[in-house]
Design an enzyme around this catalytic site. Sequence first.
Site, PDB file in Angstrom:
ATOM      1  CB  ALA A  37      -0.916   0.012   1.220  1.00  0.00           C
ATOM      2  CE  LYS A  38       2.576   7.213  -3.961  1.00  0.00           C
ATOM      3  NZ  LYS A  38       2.562   7.721  -5.322  1.00  0.00           N
ATOM      4  CG  LEU A  39       1.326   5.173   3.837  1.00  0.00           C
ATOM      5  CD1 LEU A  39       1.195   5.710   5.240  1.00  0.00           C
ATOM      6  CD2 LEU A  39       1.387   3.659   3.866  1.00  0.00           C
ATOM      7  CD  GLU A  73       6.275   8.920  -3.505  1.00  0.00           C
ATOM      8  OE1 GLU A  73       5.174   8.955  -4.054  1.00  0.00           O
ATOM      9  OE2 GLU A  73       7.331   8.823  -4.137  1.00  0.00           O
ATOM     10  CG  MET A  74       5.124   5.910   3.875  1.00  0.00           C
ATOM     11  SD  MET A  74       5.516   6.009   5.618  1.00  0.00           S
ATOM     12  CE  MET A  74       6.678   7.299   5.655  1.00  0.00           C
TER      13      MET A  74
END
Length: 79
Positions: A37-39, A73-74
Amino acid sequence: PPTVGLKLEDHLGSMQACLFSARIMERTLRQGGWFVAKLLWGSEQQNWRTYLESRFSTVRTIKPPASRPVHREMFMVCR
């Protein structure tokens, strides 16, 4: 979701997208599968990680080297 340039709103929008993806993951991912998941970094990130740790044996937070330091972003990579 598209970002609007406001840190909190952008973070909460990314968390909402993560929750939507989690609903799909809960129904479709097989035992031992991977979930990525990118968050955007923010205040709800630890709650999201706690949720993922309750579902997966391994949860890693990754910020790609190609990502500029000013971007928040991570990725959470789970198995």
